[in-house]
Design an enzyme around this catalytic site. Structure first.
Site, short mmCIF file in Angstrom:
data_model
loop_
_atom_site.label_atom_id
_atom_site.label_comp_id
_atom_site.label_asym_id
_atom_site.label_seq_id
_atom_site.Cartn_x
_atom_site.Cartn_y
_atom_site.Cartn_z
N CYS A 110 0.77 -1.27 -0.03
CA CYS A 110 0.15 0.01 0.06
C CYS A 110 0.75 1.33 0.08
O CYS A 110 0.22 2.36 -0.32
CB CYS A 110 -0.91 -0.11 1.11
SG CYS A 110 -2.27 -1.45 1.15
N HIS B 230 -2.53 6.82 5.52
CA HIS B 230 -3.09 5.59 4.69
C HIS B 230 -4.35 4.99 5.35
O HIS B 230 -4.20 4.60 6.38
CB HIS B 230 -2.17 4.55 4.57
CG HIS B 230 -2.81 3.32 3.72
ND1 HIS B 230 -3.48 3.35 2.63
CD2 HIS B 230 -2.66 2.00 4.30
CE1 HIS B 230 -3.79 2.23 2.44
NE2 HIS B 230 -3.18 1.35 3.29
N HIS C 220 -14.39 5.10 4.99
CA HIS C 220 -15.74 4.91 5.13
C HIS C 220 -16.26 4.92 3.70
O HIS C 220 -17.22 4.26 3.32
CB HIS C 220 -16.31 6.06 6.04
CG HIS C 220 -17.73 6.06 6.08
ND1 HIS C 220 -18.60 5.22 6.90
CD2 HIS C 220 -18.69 6.80 5.30
CE1 HIS C 220 -19.80 5.33 6.84
NE2 HIS C 220 -19.98 6.12 5.88
N ASN D 264 -10.37 0.63 1.82
CA ASN D 264 -8.84 0.61 1.40
C ASN D 264 -8.70 0.36 0.23
O ASN D 264 -8.83 -0.79 -0.31
CB ASN D 264 -8.23 -0.45 2.49
CG ASN D 264 -6.68 -0.46 2.35
OD1 ASN D 264 -6.24 0.27 1.51
ND2 ASN D 264 -6.03 -1.12 3.32
N HIS E 208 -2.01 19.59 7.35
CA HIS E 208 -2.92 18.46 6.86
C HIS E 208 -2.13 17.24 6.83
O HIS E 208 -0.86 17.15 6.53
CB HIS E 208 -3.50 18.77 5.31
CG HIS E 208 -3.94 19.99 5.37
ND1 HIS E 208 -5.09 20.48 5.85
CD2 HIS E 208 -3.38 21.20 4.63
CE1 HIS E 208 -5.36 21.94 5.47
NE2 HIS E 208 -4.42 22.33 4.78
N HIS F 243 12.57 1.15 5.23
CA HIS F 243 12.41 -0.47 4.66
C HIS F 243 12.91 -1.32 5.84
O HIS F 243 13.95 -1.03 6.33
CB HIS F 243 13.03 -0.73 3.56
CG HIS F 243 12.63 -1.97 2.93
ND1 HIS F 243 12.37 -3.14 3.40
CD2 HIS F 243 11.93 -2.19 1.67
CE1 HIS F 243 11.83 -4.09 2.74
NE2 HIS F 243 11.58 -3.32 1.52
#
Length: 525
Positions: free
Chosen positions: A256, A424, A453, A457, A420, A335
């Site tokens: 993702c 994710h 919502h 995802n 802001h 990573h």
């Protein structure tokens, strides 16, 4: 009697072990406390990044007067003394020294020009909004789950529990191959999903920016689980008849957070290739990755992943600054794949019946928290005001170097660095823990929660739905800083920091997926 006592002791030990195991599981499902075990090496790494990226314009303004005055002093040749160059040896030597100094100055200026900070602009972006017939409520999803006949009663109840608590609403989108009766998870349906998501989104972006397909110099596509041949990037090249010299990249298996990896790759390519456009497309194809088995760890993906995609146009052209929305300030990639728990916590594999799915381990929250902690510790020196950095470093030195363990760790206030937050939308539990650990407010978390919502995802594209929500609400002003942060398999945590170049006008544009239903949001979750 002795055997009875032994049985009692064995049962007591088993109960204690189960209690301890349940406690460990509960702990593993939460992010670690960021107040503990902050590693100094990541602070040093962040400081190293900050010294590598000075503000070039500011340095140039300081250096220019000094260079000019030095140039005058070194050359010192007046027009009325030009004729003396060939007759007066002293004048000749002075002039030769001055010209040597001029050459040195030109070399220095050349190095500065080559090493100066090259600006990367986000001209605009577009998010995919599927047709209304692709919408499916939570109730319809659960009915589809039961009607498929693929799941036993326990797993049906498990999916019901997850679906009702995950934070997803009743208007998320499913691919046609999954909802058809019977489900059709063929390669043809997966390609059809990819065609719809990619081409509709790129069409909207090109229309919005006015950029023609043959102007695109770099194309980067990321999709973790669907990697056909020819590649997804080749499908875009073929559809839009992009020029033969285009540089294409197709990223797979990166989870993702691959969208921010694509942005980072585009940044480096644009810095090496002047006067260019880069098109970045982020998506996840769910048709062939729907799981019809009864492994609990693999069923989580069915409950939270949904259909979506986003296209982003980046430019390094100075002329695009006047129309671009944002400038890329920083990218930081972390990573943790060298650790076995991190590597294995999101893993595509076969279950005991040979069905392929993506398994999410119980340690996922702890692994995500460790990666996030490393990432923000590296990012901090790049973005935090000096007051926050000094407080953090002073506390860290006292604890780590002076061994004053009773000193309470200091967590910097990232709200002073960013206006802001686009975090994710991986699930409600992750968002809850990040909100608590970073001490954010409901207002800061609203774009992430509303995206989860409304769209579910959508993997690497979710960050752009969140930014689109922020824009649609009219929150983005000139000079605002936006932090995008995402997690991915491997395990990775990546950040991108953007600076708004102007106030983003709220207009009824079809490329913003929120416009038609914005009056419904925010909703109380």
């Amino acid at each position: 009697m002795a055997s009875i006592e032994m049985d009692k002791e064995r049962l007591t030990a088993e109960m204690a072990f189960k209690d301890e195991a349940s406690i460990v599981i509960k702990i593993r499902r939460k992010l670690p406390d960021f107040l503990q075990s902050v590693k100094l090496k990541y602070v040093k790494l962040g400081l190293g990044y900050s010294f590598k990226s000075p503000t070039s314009f500011f340095v140039f303004l300081l250096a220019l007067p000094l260079l000019l005055s030095t140039l005058v002093q070194l050359t010192g040749l007046r027009m009325d003394r030009v004729s003396d160059l060939w007759t007066n040896r002293a004048v000749f030597l002075d002039t030769a020294t001055g010209l040597t100094g001029l050459v040195v100055l030109l070399v220095v200026l050349g190095v500065y020009w080559a090493k100066r900070n090259k600006h990367i602009y986000l001209v605009d972006f577009a998010c995919y909004k599927p047709e209304d017939e692709r919408k499916m409520s939570v109730e319809s999803f659960l009915k589809m789950t039961v009607d498929s006949g693929a799941f036993n009663e326990e797993m049906v109840h498990f999916q019901e529990r997850i679906a009702t608590r995950s934070g997803l609403g009743d208007e998320t989108y499913f691919a046609r191959g999954i909802t058809s009766q019977p489900p059709n998870l063929s390669m043809a349906e997966a390609r059809a999903e990819a065609d719809s998501v990619m081409f509709n989104t790129v069409d909207a972006l090109l229309e919005k920016t006015g950029v023609k397909p043959d102007e695109i110099d770099i194309l980067i596509v990321n999709c973790s689980l669907f990697n056909p041949t020819p590649s997804l990037s080749s499908m875009i090249v073929n559809h839009y008849k992009l020029k033969p010299s285009i540089k294409t990249y197709n990223l797979g298996g990166m989870g993702c957070s691959a969208g921010l990896i694509s942005i980072d790759l585009a940044k480096h390519l644009l810095k090496a290739r002047p006067n260019s456009y880069a098109l970045v497309f982020s998506t996840e194809n769910i048709t062939q990755n729907w799981y019809f088995g009864n492994d609990r760890s693999m069923l989580l993906c069915n409950c939270i992943f949904r259909m979506g995609g986003a296209a982003v146009l980046l430019s390094n052209k100075a002329k695009d600054r006047s129309r671009a929305k944002y400038e890329l300030v920083h990218t930081v990639r972390t990573h943790k794949g060298s650790d076995d728990n991190s590597y294995n916590c999101v893993f595509q594999r076969e279950d005991e019946k040979g069905l392929v799915g993506v398994s999410l381990a119980r340690e996922l929250m702890a692994v995500a928290g460790d990666a996030l902690k490393t990432n923000i510790t590296t990012l901090g020196p790049l973005v935090l005001p000096w007051s926050e950095q000094l407080m953090f470093l002073a506390t860290l030195i006292r604890r780590k170097i002076l061994k004053q363990v009773k000193v309470k760790p200091y967590i910097p206030d990232f709200k002073k660095a960013f206006d802001h937050f686009c975090i994710h939308a991986g699930g409600r539990a992750v968002l809850d823990e990040i909100e608590k650990n970073l001490q954010l407010t409901n207002w800061h978390m609203e774009p992430s929660r509303m995206t989860l919502h409304r769209f579910g995802n959508t993997s690497s594209s979710s960050l752009w739905y969140e930014l689109a929500y922020t824009e649609a609400k009219g929150r983005v002003k000139g000079g605002d800083r936006v932090w995008q942060i995402a997690f991915g398999s491997g395990f990775k945590c990546n950040s991108a920091v953007w600076k708004s170049l102007r106030e983003v006008e709220v207009g009824k544009c079809r490329t913003n997926p929120w416009i038609d239903s914005l009056d419904k949001y925010p909703v109380k979750l």
